[in-house]
Write an enzyme that holds these catalytic residues in place. Structure first.
Site, PDB file in Angstrom:
ATOM      1  N   HIS A   7      -8.607   3.514   2.903  1.00  0.00           N
ATOM      2  CA  HIS A   7      -8.778   4.276   4.145  1.00  0.00           C
ATOM      3  C   HIS A   7     -10.260   4.330   4.562  1.00  0.00           C
ATOM      4  O   HIS A   7     -10.566   4.525   5.728  1.00  0.00           O
ATOM      5  CB  HIS A   7      -8.329   5.732   3.957  1.00  0.00           C
ATOM      6  CG  HIS A   7      -6.855   5.938   4.000  1.00  0.00           C
ATOM      7  ND1 HIS A   7      -6.020   5.507   3.004  1.00  0.00           N
ATOM      8  CD2 HIS A   7      -6.060   6.547   4.926  1.00  0.00           C
ATOM      9  CE1 HIS A   7      -4.777   5.855   3.301  1.00  0.00           C
ATOM     10  NE2 HIS A   7      -4.776   6.480   4.464  1.00  0.00           N
ATOM     11  N   GLU A  54      -6.260   9.314   8.588  1.00  0.00           N
ATOM     12  CA  GLU A  54      -4.889   9.178   9.124  1.00  0.00           C
ATOM     13  C   GLU A  54      -4.752   9.893  10.463  1.00  0.00           C
ATOM     14  O   GLU A  54      -3.938   9.523  11.299  1.00  0.00           O
ATOM     15  CB  GLU A  54      -3.880   9.737   8.121  1.00  0.00           C
ATOM     16  CG  GLU A  54      -3.904   8.939   6.831  1.00  0.00           C
ATOM     17  CD  GLU A  54      -2.540   8.586   6.289  1.00  0.00           C
ATOM     18  OE1 GLU A  54      -1.539   9.124   6.759  1.00  0.00           O
ATOM     19  OE2 GLU A  54      -2.512   7.738   5.369  1.00  0.00           O
ATOM     20  N   TYR A  58      -0.416   8.664  -2.547  1.00  0.00           N
ATOM     21  CA  TYR A  58      -0.263   8.435  -3.977  1.00  0.00           C
ATOM     22  C   TYR A  58      -1.450   9.047  -4.751  1.00  0.00           C
ATOM     23  O   TYR A  58      -1.354   9.313  -5.936  1.00  0.00           O
ATOM     24  CB  TYR A  58      -0.243   6.933  -4.288  1.00  0.00           C
ATOM     25  CG  TYR A  58       1.058   6.196  -4.022  1.00  0.00           C
ATOM     26  CD1 TYR A  58       2.059   6.710  -3.198  1.00  0.00           C
ATOM     27  CD2 TYR A  58       1.262   4.944  -4.599  1.00  0.00           C
ATOM     28  CE1 TYR A  58       3.225   5.992  -2.959  1.00  0.00           C
ATOM     29  CE2 TYR A  58       2.434   4.228  -4.375  1.00  0.00           C
ATOM     30  CZ  TYR A  58       3.409   4.751  -3.552  1.00  0.00           C
ATOM     31  OH  TYR A  58       4.564   4.034  -3.328  1.00  0.00           O
ATOM     32  N   GLY A  59      -2.544   9.204  -4.037  1.00  0.00           N
ATOM     33  CA  GLY A  59      -3.818   9.550  -4.694  1.00  0.00           C
ATOM     34  C   GLY A  59      -3.862  10.907  -5.362  1.00  0.00           C
ATOM     35  O   GLY A  59      -4.750  11.190  -6.158  1.00  0.00           O
ATOM     36  N   ASP A 118       0.854  -1.188   0.000  1.00  0.00           N
ATOM     37  CA  ASP A 118       0.000   0.000   0.000  1.00  0.00           C
ATOM     38  C   ASP A 118       0.892   1.240   0.000  1.00  0.00           C
ATOM     39  O   ASP A 118       2.071   1.174   0.369  1.00  0.00           O
ATOM     40  CB  ASP A 118      -0.903   0.010   1.242  1.00  0.00           C
ATOM     41  CG  ASP A 118      -1.771   1.260   1.289  1.00  0.00           C
ATOM     42  OD1 ASP A 118      -2.444   1.565   0.296  1.00  0.00           O
ATOM     43  OD2 ASP A 118      -1.739   1.977   2.315  1.00  0.00           O
ATOM     44  N   SER A 119       0.306   2.364  -0.376  1.00  0.00           N
ATOM     45  CA  SER A 119       1.058   3.614  -0.363  1.00  0.00           C
ATOM     46  C   SER A 119       1.433   4.018   1.063  1.00  0.00           C
ATOM     47  O   SER A 119       2.319   4.840   1.267  1.00  0.00           O
ATOM     48  CB  SER A 119       0.212   4.720  -1.001  1.00  0.00           C
ATOM     49  OG  SER A 119      -1.024   4.824  -0.322  1.00  0.00           O
ATOM     50  N   CYS A 127      -4.421  -1.182  -2.239  1.00  0.00           N
ATOM     51  CA  CYS A 127      -4.605   0.245  -2.458  1.00  0.00           C
ATOM     52  C   CYS A 127      -5.323   0.414  -3.795  1.00  0.00           C
ATOM     53  O   CYS A 127      -4.889  -0.141  -4.809  1.00  0.00           O
ATOM     54  CB  CYS A 127      -3.235   0.921  -2.505  1.00  0.00           C
ATOM     55  SG  CYS A 127      -3.275   2.650  -2.985  1.00  0.00           S
ATOM     56  N   ASN A 128      -6.403   1.156  -3.764  1.00  0.00           N
ATOM     57  CA  ASN A 128      -7.177   1.357  -4.999  1.00  0.00           C
ATOM     58  C   ASN A 128      -6.412   2.204  -6.003  1.00  0.00           C
ATOM     59  O   ASN A 128      -6.476   1.976  -7.205  1.00  0.00           O
ATOM     60  CB  ASN A 128      -8.511   2.029  -4.672  1.00  0.00           C
ATOM     61  CG  ASN A 128      -9.470   1.084  -3.982  1.00  0.00           C
ATOM     62  OD1 ASN A 128     -10.295   0.463  -4.635  1.00  0.00           O
ATOM     63  ND2 ASN A 128      -9.357   0.953  -2.675  1.00  0.00           N
ATOM     64  N   THR A 129      -5.677   3.196  -5.503  1.00  0.00           N
ATOM     65  CA  THR A 129      -4.946   4.103  -6.385  1.00  0.00           C
ATOM     66  C   THR A 129      -3.889   3.343  -7.186  1.00  0.00           C
ATOM     67  O   THR A 129      -3.755   3.517  -8.399  1.00  0.00           O
ATOM     68  CB  THR A 129      -4.290   5.214  -5.530  1.00  0.00           C
ATOM     69  OG1 THR A 129      -5.304   5.828  -4.729  1.00  0.00           O
ATOM     70  CG2 THR A 129      -3.618   6.251  -6.381  1.00  0.00           C
ATOM     71  N   CYS A 181     -11.274   3.307  -1.688  1.00  0.00           N
ATOM     72  CA  CYS A 181      -9.997   3.713  -1.090  1.00  0.00           C
ATOM     73  C   CYS A 181      -9.906   2.924   0.196  1.00  0.00           C
ATOM     74  O   CYS A 181     -10.889   2.836   0.952  1.00  0.00           O
ATOM     75  CB  CYS A 181      -9.999   5.212  -0.800  1.00  0.00           C
ATOM     76  SG  CYS A 181      -8.589   5.735   0.205  1.00  0.00           S
TER      77      CYS A 181
END
Ligand code: DGL
Length: 259
Positions: free
Chosen positions: A186, A153, A42-43, A10-11, A73-75, A184
């Site tokens: 998150h 976060e 990254y998004g 993941d980022s 991670c979707n991005t 996402c």
């Protein structure tokens, strides 16, 4: 092949929401989590940069001889996955295709209203929108809700600040979405708040179906591999490109919160 040693990339910390489902499955002996915390998010970055960072992560994973790498991670799944798959000889699976599959398993009505939430990069890639159209869905809205990332976060999973950010993003929704893709990793941390927001706006309507990357990828892995569950928990090791202690603290908090 039965995947026993898997990597999770993941980022940063987002992939921990997916890690929770991988751990709970008890299907893997060893899980190696790597978050590129030095370069998150990254998004907000360009496709080229996301590809470059994704390929660099593969260099990191080389030392482990993985059976499988999960891109949590979707991005990265939207922009880097193809290049990563070309560069390796072991399977790499992203979260977007599983997310779309999970939706098709839960939503038969092709005219249903689908809201896809994600980072700017994920929404701009149009990958969810295209795959959903390919499945016959006609009413799809992609919405970049990047501000949710720093809020999560910061440990803000409910309350006034989150409510005003939701109001900012969702105020134009005069119809309740039948399904919301949490595009996402998150966002599962604020899934209750998102569901409540729409429930409060449209109390008489049925609850929206929520699609969570972690649940979706486990369903997907079960269809692709013969997974054997063991009695013991996976051995999980965390790596980060910056501030490993912070990543571990976040992992402790998130793995408890999403239980
Ligand atoms: N968790 C990432 C995702 O699923 C987003 C965080 C970032 O912007 O790096 O897209």
């Amino acid at each position: 092949m039965i995947p026993k040693r898997i990597g999770v990339f993941d980022s940063g910390v987002g992939g921990i929401s997916v890690l929770g489902n991988l751990i709970d499955s008890k299907a893997f002996d060893e899980i190696i989590y790597y978050g590129d915390t030095a370069r998150v998010p990254y998004g907000t970055r360009s496709k080229e940069t996301i590809i470059q960072y994704s390929l660099e992560a593969l260099d990191f994973f080389k030392q482990f001889k993985l059976d499988l790498l999960v891109v949590a991670c979707n991005t990265i799944s939207a922009h880097g996955l193809g290049a990563m798959q070309k560069a390796t000889d072991y399977p790499i699976i992203g979260v977007i295709e599983p997310g779309v599959l999970a939706l098709t398993n839960n939503l038969q009505n092709k005219n249903a209203k689908i809201l896809v939430l994600g980072t700017k990069a994920t929404i701009q890639s149009q990958l969810y929108q295209t795959l959903l159209k390919d499945q016959g869905y006609s009413c799809i809205n992609g919405l970049a809700t990047s501000l949710f990332v720093p809020l999560v976060e910061e440990g803000i999973f409910d309350g006034k600040i989150l409510e005003s950010v939701m109001e900012y993003y969702f105020k134009d929704y005069i119809e309740k979405p039948d399904a919301i893709i949490l595009g996402c990793t998150h966002f599962p941390l604020i899934s209750k708040a998102i569901a409540n927001y729409f429930q409060n706006q449209f109390p008489k309507l049925e609850k929206s179906i929520l699609i969570h990357s972690g649940i979706a990828i486990m369903e997907y892995l079960k269809t692709k591999y013969t997974l054997q569950t063991s009695k013991t928990h996976s051995k999980v090791t965390f790596y980060a490109s910056d501030n490993l202690e912070k990543l571990k603290k976040t992992a402790d908090l998130w793995l408890q919160t999403i239980k």
